[in-house]
Design a protein around this motif. Structure first.
Motif, PDB file in Angstrom:
ATOM      1  N   ARG A  18       2.507  19.052 -12.652  1.00 61.18           N
ATOM      2  CA  ARG A  18       3.233  18.033 -13.401  1.00 61.18           C
ATOM      3  C   ARG A  18       2.341  17.419 -14.472  1.00 61.18           C
ATOM      4  NH1 ARG A  18       5.644  15.233  -7.927  1.00 61.18           N
ATOM      5  NH2 ARG A  18       7.253  16.803  -7.484  1.00 61.18           N
ATOM      6  N   VAL A  19       2.969  17.031 -15.575  1.00 60.71           N
ATOM      7  CA  VAL A  19       2.256  16.374 -16.667  1.00 60.71           C
ATOM      8  C   VAL A  19       3.244  15.505 -17.438  1.00 60.71           C
ATOM      9  CG1 VAL A  19       2.646  18.283 -18.296  1.00 60.71           C
ATOM     10  CG2 VAL A  19       0.713  16.749 -18.644  1.00 60.71           C
ATOM     11  N   ALA A  20       2.754  14.393 -17.965  1.00 64.19           N
ATOM     12  CA  ALA A  20       3.557  13.499 -18.811  1.00 64.19           C
ATOM     13  C   ALA A  20       2.974  13.557 -20.219  1.00 64.19           C
ATOM     14  CB  ALA A  20       3.531  12.075 -18.260  1.00 64.19           C
ATOM     15  N   PRO A  21       3.409  14.509 -21.070  1.00 62.45           N
ATOM     16  CA  PRO A  21       2.755  14.704 -22.371  1.00 62.45           C
ATOM     17  C   PRO A  21       2.880  13.510 -23.319  1.00 62.45           C
ATOM     18  CG  PRO A  21       4.092  16.600 -21.770  1.00 62.45           C
ATOM     19  CD  PRO A  21       4.446  15.500 -20.820  1.00 62.45           C
ATOM     20  N   LYS A  22       4.049  12.822 -23.301  1.00 60.37           N
ATOM     21  CA  LYS A  22       4.293  11.706 -24.221  1.00 60.37           C
ATOM     22  C   LYS A  22       4.117  12.149 -25.677  1.00 60.37           C
ATOM     23  CE  LYS A  22       4.554   8.840 -20.645  1.00 60.37           C
ATOM     24  NZ  LYS A  22       5.820   8.264 -20.181  1.00 60.37           N
ATOM     25  N   VAL A  23       4.623  13.328 -26.006  1.00 60.70           N
ATOM     26  CA  VAL A  23       4.534  13.826 -27.377  1.00 60.70           C
ATOM     27  C   VAL A  23       5.943  14.009 -27.929  1.00 60.70           C
ATOM     28  CG1 VAL A  23       2.350  14.999 -26.951  1.00 60.70           C
ATOM     29  CG2 VAL A  23       4.479  16.246 -26.641  1.00 60.70           C
ATOM     30  N   GLU A  24       6.042  13.951 -29.256  1.00 60.89           N
ATOM     31  CA  GLU A  24       7.323  14.110 -29.926  1.00 60.89           C
ATOM     32  C   GLU A  24       7.417  15.517 -30.493  1.00 60.89           C
ATOM     33  OE1 GLU A  24       7.725  11.031 -32.820  1.00 60.89           O
ATOM     34  OE2 GLU A  24       7.577   9.396 -31.353  1.00 60.89           O
ATOM     35  N   ILE A  25       8.544  16.165 -30.251  1.00 59.92           N
ATOM     36  CA  ILE A  25       8.760  17.517 -30.754  1.00 59.92           C
ATOM     37  C   ILE A  25      10.075  17.550 -31.518  1.00 59.92           C
ATOM     38  CG2 ILE A  25       7.446  18.543 -28.857  1.00 59.92           C
ATOM     39  CD1 ILE A  25      10.067  19.373 -27.554  1.00 59.92           C
ATOM     40  N   PRO A  26      10.152  18.385 -32.578  1.00 66.02           N
ATOM     41  CA  PRO A  26      11.391  18.447 -33.364  1.00 66.02           C
ATOM     42  C   PRO A  26      12.483  19.234 -32.650  1.00 66.02           C
ATOM     43  CG  PRO A  26       9.791  20.002 -34.212  1.00 66.02           C
ATOM     44  CD  PRO A  26       9.097  19.217 -33.134  1.00 66.02           C
ATOM     45  N   ALA A  27      13.690  19.151 -33.210  1.00 70.61           N
ATOM     46  CA  ALA A  27      14.807  19.922 -32.666  1.00 70.61           C
ATOM     47  C   ALA A  27      14.520  21.411 -32.800  1.00 70.61           C
ATOM     48  CB  ALA A  27      16.095  19.557 -33.393  1.00 70.61           C
ATOM     49  N   GLY A  28      15.056  22.211 -31.905  1.00 71.42           N
ATOM     50  CA  GLY A  28      14.874  23.651 -31.977  1.00 71.42           C
ATOM     51  C   GLY A  28      14.848  24.291 -30.604  1.00 71.42           C
ATOM     52  N   THR A  29      14.523  25.577 -30.582  1.00 75.18           N
ATOM     53  CA  THR A  29      14.450  26.354 -29.348  1.00 75.18           C
ATOM     54  C   THR A  29      12.981  26.558 -28.970  1.00 75.18           C
ATOM     55  OG1 THR A  29      16.527  27.477 -29.821  1.00 75.18           O
ATOM     56  CG2 THR A  29      15.039  28.547 -28.263  1.00 75.18           C
ATOM     57  N   TYR A  30      12.656  26.336 -27.681  1.00 75.66           N
ATOM     58  CA  TYR A  30      11.270  26.379 -27.221  1.00 75.66           C
ATOM     59  C   TYR A  30      11.124  27.346 -26.041  1.00 75.66           C
ATOM     60  CZ  TYR A  30      10.340  22.257 -30.061  1.00 75.66           C
ATOM     61  OH  TYR A  30      10.196  21.390 -31.110  1.00 75.66           O
ATOM     62  N   THR A  31       9.955  28.004 -25.996  1.00 78.68           N
ATOM     63  CA  THR A  31       9.566  28.825 -24.855  1.00 78.68           C
ATOM     64  C   THR A  31       8.463  28.091 -24.090  1.00 78.68           C
ATOM     65  OG1 THR A  31      10.082  30.873 -26.019  1.00 78.68           O
ATOM     66  CG2 THR A  31       8.629  31.041 -24.106  1.00 78.68           C
ATOM     67  N   VAL A  32       8.635  27.962 -22.773  1.00 80.52           N
ATOM     68  CA  VAL A  32       7.636  27.279 -21.945  1.00 80.52           C
ATOM     69  C   VAL A  32       6.527  28.279 -21.611  1.00 80.52           C
ATOM     70  CG1 VAL A  32       7.222  26.006 -19.816  1.00 80.52           C
ATOM     71  CG2 VAL A  32       9.416  25.784 -20.989  1.00 80.52           C
ATOM     72  N   LEU A  33       5.261  27.894 -21.862  1.00 73.25           N
ATOM     73  CA  LEU A  33       4.105  28.748 -21.587  1.00 73.25           C
ATOM     74  C   LEU A  33       3.311  28.168 -20.417  1.00 73.25           C
ATOM     75  CD1 LEU A  33       2.874  29.357 -25.252  1.00 73.25           C
ATOM     76  CD2 LEU A  33       4.483  30.712 -23.919  1.00 73.25           C
ATOM     77  N   ASP A  34       2.951  29.001 -19.472  1.00 71.06           N
ATOM     78  CA  ASP A  34       2.184  28.598 -18.284  1.00 71.06           C
ATOM     79  C   ASP A  34       0.867  29.373 -18.280  1.00 71.06           C
ATOM     80  OD1 ASP A  34       1.287  28.779 -15.376  1.00 71.06           O
ATOM     81  OD2 ASP A  34       2.988  27.416 -15.150  1.00 71.06           O
ATOM     82  N   SER A  35      -0.253  28.667 -18.036  1.00 71.09           N
ATOM     83  CA  SER A  35      -1.566  29.316 -18.099  1.00 71.09           C
ATOM     84  C   SER A  35      -1.796  30.293 -16.951  1.00 71.09           C
ATOM     85  CB  SER A  35      -2.678  28.261 -18.115  1.00 71.09           C
ATOM     86  OG  SER A  35      -2.675  27.503 -16.908  1.00 71.09           O
ATOM     87  N   GLU A  36      -0.953  30.272 -15.919  1.00 76.59           N
ATOM     88  CA  GLU A  36      -1.142  31.189 -14.787  1.00 76.59           C
ATOM     89  C   GLU A  36       0.212  31.754 -14.368  1.00 76.59           C
ATOM     90  OE1 GLU A  36      -2.544  30.530 -10.321  1.00 76.59           O
ATOM     91  OE2 GLU A  36      -4.180  30.135 -11.726  1.00 76.59           O
ATOM     92  N   PRO A  37       0.804  32.642 -15.191  1.00 76.58           N
ATOM     93  CA  PRO A  37       2.133  33.176 -14.865  1.00 76.58           C
ATOM     94  C   PRO A  37       2.152  33.998 -13.585  1.00 76.58           C
ATOM     95  CG  PRO A  37       1.150  34.348 -16.730  1.00 76.58           C
ATOM     96  CD  PRO A  37       0.281  33.174 -16.462  1.00 76.58           C
ATOM     97  N   GLN A  38       0.998  34.530 -13.163  1.00 70.21           N
ATOM     98  CA  GLN A  38       0.991  35.371 -11.963  1.00 70.21           C
ATOM     99  C   GLN A  38       1.315  34.604 -10.689  1.00 70.21           C
ATOM    100  OE1 GLN A  38      -1.521  34.839 -14.050  1.00 70.21           O
ATOM    101  NE2 GLN A  38      -3.503  34.620 -13.034  1.00 70.21           N
TER     102      GLN A  38
END
Length: 694
Positions: free
Chosen positions: A511-531
């Motif tokens: 879990r993380v609370a980024p508190k960042v603003e992102i624009p409208a659009g489509t996003y892909t979630v990236l994980d540092s350990e997909p395995q």
């Protein structure tokens, strides 16, 4: 002939089956490589191009094999995929008559795809064969003029001069200066061994815009820098070699221009006269002038008296300046007072970690914490070395390392290794509204086969992100999460904290609370350990993620429905007479009038206490105020209005209003009055009936 064709076709089919034809799964490709022989080492530099991030490089030279793990975030994202560069140094033994050393290179991306093997040979310079050191010692220890050699004292002075001499670097060459991407080539030597080769690029105002540091632990380095991408303008490059003791060569400079700007004037280079064999100029200059006059004339008797006075003075000055600075005690006192107090836990005082540097810079203050904080803020940094002011210049300097080199005791420096202690913090609250959640309670597997994608229509402040790492009830040490926009922007990565999952599995939730603003659009979630990232068939085999946030602007309201106007006017409704009936043809009231005050004349019932218009609908109201009949269909039959609508207080009943024709419209009413009795006909008639009509 037919048999051969069949064999060829079988071979081709076998190759296709083994390799597969998959345009989307393109193997990584090694785009550039070279190798240099450095005494007992082979230095291999390579670059790659890949559709997925490269995570492993394998290099083999002679009998040694080295595997280098690459962080996916160290790959550079391009339009066509990823690029990267790495340099590997391998220790290798050389036989006496060996002329070359074979080597092979292969890279592997994060999907497990491997590049084709690349192989080559690096030539061993002549004269590298094993020397007969015993014979040299026997001859030199004689120290007599009969041997035709200098005595032992002179030989020791020569060795001292060689060890004290700084590295030698040749002029730097600019490759492809007219294009936007340039590289630089040079050659450097040192009698003992070099620690690194530095390239710095300055703009027309003298500001540094880019740099590269290459680890070079051998006595000879010859090669090319990485490719630098620069905008149009005038630039200069400075190349410099540094030996293991910190002594530096002269600065080899060259000026160049990138297309779109005027070509700069090439400044005169400082005179450099390195001969073909690098060690010779380092030994000969300081020895020849002072030795020749005293040795030849006096022969044996006057050797000691006349030689010592003239030789020692010229030899000592060049040795003391370069060797003494990092060792002389006077350097330490001004540095220790400001450095010692702020040194925190985990710092290695009076320790250097030479090599494996990827960048260095001057610090604004003599504070090793500034260097440690810089390392903590960069993902590529694994260790650092702080060099006290006065050692490598008037300012303190920070060296950031791409890996963890071995420590060396030295009072010049303070070093440290980057650590990632477990994050201890209160639970992260789920703030904001739900944006995306593809989790479920079904059984899960690791390593999702499809990307996790979500879309937002307005900008959001992301307040909470959670990825699920069940990992067969083992969990996984919390890593990093980031979002990649469809246009290629990457937000993050954000270091997560681990929380227990079902059954107390540790670190099942990242879990993380980024508190960042992102624009409208489509996003892909990236994980540092997909395995170890969880997924299952219920969520289409995408990594399980939960995202919350706060919309920074309200979504646009839907457009109001287009309501067509009612085809009949209110004046027409009031001015006409209507028959009130049902859809089955039955009549409730023969004639009613809709009065302007909302009353209904000619019929009285609680279900039809008054009338009104809402939008394009005529409504009859119950005496309680509720709509009783909603007339929505308006048609004309034989020129007269027919209005239909559902009775809302019953089931399946349709009420009908039919316009009653008036004399001015001509003819009889469209619906005649009910006939009770008739006895008329079309025959001739007489007056005064004789019987009663009953």
């Amino acid at each position: 002939m037919k048999k051969k064709i069949g064999l060829y076709l079988s071979a081709i089919l076998a190759v296709l089956c083994l390799t597969g034809i998959d345009a989307e799964a393109k193997k990584p490709e090694i785009t550039r490589y070279d190798a240099q022989y450095l005494d007992t080492q082979v230095s291999v530099n390579l670059q790659w191009q890949s559709s997925e991030a490269v995570v492993l490089v394998r290099v083999a030279a002679g009998s040694e094999v080295k595997e280098i793990k690459i962080d996916p975030y160290d790959n550079k994202k391009t339009r066509s995929g990823y690029t990267g560069e790495v340099n590997a140094v391998l220790e290798t033994g050389v036989l006496e008559d060996q002329e070359s050393i074979p080597y092979t290179i292969q890279v592997e991306d994060e999907d497990g795809q491997k590049s084709n093997l690349v192989s080559g040979k690096v030539l061993i310079p002549r004269g590298r064969a094993k020397r007969d050191h015993d014979q040299w010692g026997k001859e030199k220890l004689e120290g007599t003029s009969q041997s035709g050699q200098k005595d032992m004292i002179e030989q020791l002075r020569q060795v001292t001069s060689v060890l004290a001499a700084p590295p030698v670097i040749l002029d730097v060459t600019v490759n492809n200066p007219s294009r936007g991407t340039v590289s630089f080539k040079t050659k450097a030597t040192h009698s003992v061994g070099m620690r690194e080769i530095n390239f710095r690029i300055l703009d027309a105002q003298g500001r540094q815009v880019d740099s590269q540091q290459i680890s070079a632990t051998g006595k000879l380095w010859e090669g090319t820098s990485k490719d630098f991408t620069l905008s149009p303008g005038s630039y200069s490059v400075i190349a410099q070699a540094v030996d293991a003791g910190g002594s530096t060569s002269r600065e080899s400079k060259a000026s160049f221009a990138i297309a779109g700007a005027a070509t700069p004037v090439q400044p005169p280079s400082p005179p450099v006269t390195p001969p073909a064999t690098p060690p010779s100029p380092l030994v000969t200059p300081p020895v020849t002038p002072p030795v020749t006059p005293p040795v030849i004339p006096p022969v044996t008797p006057p050797v000691i008296p006349p030689v010592a006075p003239p030789v020692i003075p010229p030899v000592a000055p060049p040795v003391i300046p370069p060797v003494t600075p990092p060792v002389i005690p006077p350097v330490t006192p001004p540095v220790i007072p400001p450095v010692t107090p702020p040194v925190g836990p985990g710092m290695e005082v009076n320790t250097d970690r030479p090599g494996l540097d990827y960048r260095s810079f001057d610090l604004p203050a003599a504070d090793p914490n500034l260097c440690r904080n810089a390392c903590a803020g960069e993902a590529n940094c694994k260790a650092f070395t702080y060099v006290r002011l006065g050692v490598q210049g008037p300012n303190a300097r920070c060296w950031l390392k791409s890996s963890v080199p071995n420590p060396v005791s030295s009072n010049c420096c303070v070093s440290g290794v980057k650590t990632t202690p477990p994050i201890v913090e209160p639970p992260i609250a789920e703030e904001g509204t739900l944006i995306f959640d593809n989790g479920n309670i079904a059984a899960v597997d690791n390593n999702p086969s499809r990307p996790t994608v979500f879309t937002i229509n307005v900008p959001h402040r992301i307040t909470y992100v959670q990825n699920y790492h069940w990992n067969s009830a083992k969990g996984s040490a919390p890593g990093k999460i980031s979002f990649r926009h469809a246009d290629g922007w990457v937000f993050g990565p954000w270091q997560t904290a681990g929380y227990p999952g079902q059954g107390g599995v540790p670190n099942a939730y990242w879990r993380v609370a980024p508190k960042v603003e992102i624009p409208a659009g489509t996003y892909t979630v990236l994980d540092s350990e997909p395995q170890t990232w969880s997924h299952n068939g219920a969520n289409q085999n995408t990594g399980m993620t939960r995202v919350l946030g706060v919309a920074l602007q309200a979504p646009p309201p839907p457009p109001p429905p287009v309501v067509p106007p009612m085809p009949i006017t209110q004046a027409d409704l009031i001015g006409k007479t209507w028959q009130f009936g049902r859809g089955d043809g039955s009549v409730i009231a023969q004639k009613i009038k809709l009065l302007s005050n909302g009353r209904i004349e000619g019929y009285a019932h609680p279900n039809e206490s008054r009338w009104g218009i809402e939008g394009n609908t005529l409504i009859f109201y119950h005496e309680s105020g509720k709509p009783a009949t909603r007339y929505e269909s308006f048609t004309r039959e034989s020129g007269l209005w027919v209005i239909r609508g559902p009775f809302l207080l019953g089931t399946g009943t349709v009420h009908v209003l039919r316009e009653v024709a008036t004399p001015q419209q001509g003819g009889l009413p469209s619906i005649p009055e009910p006939v009770i009795y008739t006895n008329g006909n079309i025959a001739g008639v007489q007056n005064n009936p004789t019987r009663e009509t009953t």
